[in-house]
Design a protein around this motif. Structure first.
Motif, short mmCIF file in Angstrom:
data_model
loop_
_atom_site.label_atom_id
_atom_site.label_comp_id
_atom_site.label_asym_id
_atom_site.label_seq_id
_atom_site.Cartn_x
_atom_site.Cartn_y
_atom_site.Cartn_z
N GLY A 1 0.82 -1.21 0.00
CA GLY A 1 0.00 0.00 0.00
C GLY A 1 0.85 1.26 0.00
N GLU A 2 1.92 1.24 0.80
CA GLU A 2 2.84 2.39 0.83
C GLU A 2 3.52 2.58 -0.52
N VAL A 3 3.94 1.49 -1.14
CA VAL A 3 4.60 1.58 -2.45
C VAL A 3 3.62 2.13 -3.48
N ALA A 4 2.38 1.64 -3.47
CA ALA A 4 1.38 2.13 -4.43
C ALA A 4 1.07 3.60 -4.21
N ASP A 5 1.14 4.08 -2.97
CA ASP A 5 0.91 5.49 -2.68
C ASP A 5 2.07 6.38 -3.14
N VAL A 6 3.28 5.84 -3.07
CA VAL A 6 4.48 6.63 -3.37
C VAL A 6 4.81 6.63 -4.86
N VAL A 7 4.64 5.50 -5.53
CA VAL A 7 5.04 5.38 -6.94
C VAL A 7 3.82 5.66 -7.83
N PRO A 8 3.89 6.68 -8.67
CA PRO A 8 2.75 7.01 -9.53
C PRO A 8 2.47 5.90 -10.55
N GLY A 9 1.17 5.66 -10.79
CA GLY A 9 0.76 4.69 -11.79
C GLY A 9 0.77 3.24 -11.33
N VAL A 10 1.00 3.03 -10.02
CA VAL A 10 1.05 1.66 -9.48
C VAL A 10 -0.19 1.42 -8.62
N THR A 11 -0.80 0.26 -8.82
CA THR A 11 -2.00 -0.13 -8.09
C THR A 11 -1.71 -1.39 -7.28
N HIS A 12 -2.32 -1.50 -6.10
CA HIS A 12 -2.21 -2.69 -5.26
C HIS A 12 -3.57 -3.36 -5.19
N ILE A 13 -3.60 -4.66 -5.54
CA ILE A 13 -4.82 -5.45 -5.46
C ILE A 13 -4.56 -6.65 -4.56
N GLU A 14 -5.41 -6.84 -3.56
CA GLU A 14 -5.27 -7.99 -2.67
C GLU A 14 -6.37 -9.01 -2.99
N ILE A 15 -5.96 -10.26 -3.12
CA ILE A 15 -6.89 -11.34 -3.46
C ILE A 15 -6.89 -12.37 -2.34
N ASP A 16 -8.08 -12.76 -1.89
CA ASP A 16 -8.22 -13.81 -0.89
C ASP A 16 -7.98 -15.15 -1.58
N ALA A 17 -6.89 -15.81 -1.21
CA ALA A 17 -6.51 -17.06 -1.87
C ALA A 17 -7.57 -18.14 -1.69
N GLU A 18 -8.20 -18.19 -0.54
CA GLU A 18 -9.21 -19.22 -0.28
C GLU A 18 -10.45 -19.04 -1.14
N ALA A 19 -10.78 -17.83 -1.49
CA ALA A 19 -11.97 -17.55 -2.29
C ALA A 19 -11.71 -17.67 -3.80
N HIS A 20 -10.45 -17.75 -4.20
CA HIS A 20 -10.09 -17.81 -5.62
C HIS A 20 -9.15 -18.98 -5.89
N LEU A 21 -9.57 -20.17 -5.50
CA LEU A 21 -8.71 -21.36 -5.63
C LEU A 21 -8.35 -21.69 -7.07
N ASP A 22 -9.25 -21.40 -8.01
CA ASP A 22 -8.94 -21.65 -9.41
C ASP A 22 -7.74 -20.82 -9.87
N LEU A 23 -7.71 -19.56 -9.49
CA LEU A 23 -6.61 -18.67 -9.84
C LEU A 23 -5.32 -19.07 -9.11
N VAL A 24 -5.46 -19.48 -7.85
CA VAL A 24 -4.31 -19.94 -7.06
C VAL A 24 -3.66 -21.15 -7.73
N ARG A 25 -4.47 -22.09 -8.17
CA ARG A 25 -3.93 -23.29 -8.83
C ARG A 25 -3.29 -22.94 -10.17
N GLU A 26 -3.96 -22.10 -10.93
CA GLU A 26 -3.45 -21.73 -12.25
C GLU A 26 -2.10 -21.02 -12.15
N LEU A 27 -1.94 -20.18 -11.15
CA LEU A 27 -0.71 -19.39 -11.01
C LEU A 27 0.32 -20.07 -10.12
N ASP A 28 0.02 -21.25 -9.63
CA ASP A 28 0.95 -22.02 -8.80
C ASP A 28 1.34 -21.25 -7.52
N ILE A 29 0.34 -20.72 -6.84
CA ILE A 29 0.56 -20.02 -5.57
C ILE A 29 0.62 -21.10 -4.49
#
Length: 137
Positions: free
Chosen positions: A73-101
């Motif tokens: 969050g601090e980095v996204a606030d300091v660096v212009p054009g950068v966004t921070h998105i947080e994803i709940d791993a338990e709620a997005h298991l398909d994406l977790v498996r696809e990306l090998d998290i």
């Protein structure tokens, strides 16, 4: 006497593993398996940044995830054009498996087009994230 030698060997091996694990945790690095993978706003649940996007996979009871959220969050606030998105791993298991998290927190650094350019597992340092952003553009 043999028991003492076994105990010393186990302690030495565990210490070596601990040191290696601590050095690798939080490092932002390139992974060959991420080559060419692209994520869009529809899959992330938020808009991509103009310059880069920091995607954090978290879980509810993960203490390092809270510290990582604060750093990103601090980095996204300091660096212009950068966004921070947080994803709940338990709620997005398909994406977790696809990306090998494999553990939380895992942070993906995406370029402006949504391609994965860097990855970190564990709590990354602010300076490492900013350096990775420099390579994302």
């Amino acid at each position: 006497m043999a028991g003492l030698l076994v105990c010393v060997a186990v302690l030495a091996a565990a210490s070596a593993y601990g040191v290696l694990h601590k050095r690798r945790s939080g490092r932002v690095r390139v992974r060959g398996r991420d080559d060419g993978k692209r994520l869009g706003a529809d899959r992330l649940g938020g808009e991509l940044g103009e310059r880069a996007t920091l995607v954090q996979f978290s879980s509810a009871f993960c203490a390092p995830c809270r510290a990582t959220r604060r750093v990103l969050g601090e980095v996204a606030d300091v660096v212009p054009g950068v966004t921070h998105i947080e994803i709940d791993a338990e709620a997005h298991l398909d994406l977790v498996r696809e990306l090998d998290i494999l553990k939380t927190p895992t942070v993906l650094v995406l370029d402006a087009d949504g391609r994965i350019v860097r990855r970190a597992t564990g709590r990354p340092r602010k300076a490492d994230v900013i350096a990775a952003l420099g390579e994302a553009v």
